[in-house]
Write an enzyme that holds these catalytic residues in place. Sequence first.
Site, PDB file in Angstrom:
ATOM      1  N   PRO A  98       0.824  -1.215   0.000  1.00  0.00           N
ATOM      2  CA  PRO A  98       0.000   0.000   0.000  1.00  0.00           C
ATOM      3  C   PRO A  98       0.859   1.267   0.000  1.00  0.00           C
ATOM      4  CG  PRO A  98      -0.693  -1.504   1.765  1.00  0.00           C
ATOM      5  CD  PRO A  98       0.553  -2.081   1.159  1.00  0.00           C
ATOM      6  N   GLU A 125       1.893  -9.215   7.569  1.00  0.00           N
ATOM      7  CA  GLU A 125       1.981  -7.770   7.818  1.00  0.00           C
ATOM      8  C   GLU A 125       2.951  -7.091   6.858  1.00  0.00           C
ATOM      9  OE1 GLU A 125      -0.028  -5.869   9.517  1.00  0.00           O
ATOM     10  OE2 GLU A 125      -1.089  -7.742   9.901  1.00  0.00           O
ATOM     11  N   ARG A 163      -3.532  -7.403 -21.823  1.00  0.00           N
ATOM     12  CA  ARG A 163      -4.442  -6.868 -22.858  1.00  0.00           C
ATOM     13  C   ARG A 163      -3.764  -5.859 -23.770  1.00  0.00           C
ATOM     14  NH1 ARG A 163      -7.450  -2.627 -21.969  1.00  0.00           N
ATOM     15  NH2 ARG A 163      -9.379  -3.539 -22.745  1.00  0.00           N
ATOM     16  N   ASP A 178      -9.335   3.186 -24.635  1.00  0.00           N
ATOM     17  CA  ASP A 178      -9.590   2.952 -23.217  1.00  0.00           C
ATOM     18  C   ASP A 178      -9.289   4.192 -22.398  1.00  0.00           C
ATOM     19  OD1 ASP A 178     -10.347   0.327 -23.429  1.00  0.00           O
ATOM     20  OD2 ASP A 178      -8.388  -0.492 -22.889  1.00  0.00           O
TER      21      ASP A 178
END
Length: 260
Positions: A98, A125, A163, A178
């Site tokens: 994160p 963790e 993709r 896109d």
Amino acid sequence: MPRFDVVALFPELIQPVLQHGVARRAPELGGFEVHWWPLRDHAEGTYRRVDDRPFGGGPGMVMLADPLARAVAAARTARRQAGSEPGGESAPVVSFTPAGRPLDQALVGQLAGGSGAILVCGRYEGVDQRFIDAEVDLEVSLGDFVISGGELAAAVLLDAVARLQPGVLHDPGSHQQDSFSDGLLEGPRYTRPERWSSRTGERPVPDVLLSGDHARIARWHREQSLRLTAVRRPDLIDRLRASGGLDARDEAFLRGLGTS
Ligand code: SAM
């Protein structure tokens, strides 16, 4: 051709993503390879431990540096032997956390066009910081939330890269339209029927899309993208303006919206 080597405790969480839909075609078309390095195979001892308690106390467990470093070293050797590192350049080691740089289409494009990467998926963790300091080139985040492991983040990255491989999308132009490819969000899309009877009344397709006038339709799509992006992501408009991606017509349209 990009080759990805994935170091993970649970590779089986990622593999199904590459066995369905558009992503399944990427390896089949020969543009893209993924190799798996299950972390337990690189752990030692009877219990093949991959984690331990944190120094200094605190909740949960931390991933051991050693099994991760051994798995990355094995992946590097295999890449070299397979000739996957042209010019002897080592592929970047990307780890998911994160705290990383948010994943975006620019990074996906960079990885899709290069020789690939070694992806390291955390669990518990997180990972002993010394492994990150010694081995990791780039830390990547999926967003401001916490998931249980880096496998899902790796699956998202691999799907996005797959993709972009040549031939994977039936219509090669579709990823150019896109969201983010031209720095804007993609506007609304419509399909049959021309008039849809919804719970809240008749909803026709915008007339312009039935006009057959390709230049007008292209301009309409551009303006829908500009409108949506100006409302939802004004930061993207600022970025595009700074990089010279808006022309005089775009600017006039944005002024007319009253959002810029
Ligand atoms: N304690 C960590 C923290 O607060 O930053 C979270 C650890 S999380 C439960 C376990 C693993 O999931 C992380 O090591 C990372 O690999 C992955 N992960 C969790 N959230 C993520 C995110 N937003 N982006 C990328 N990876 C994530």
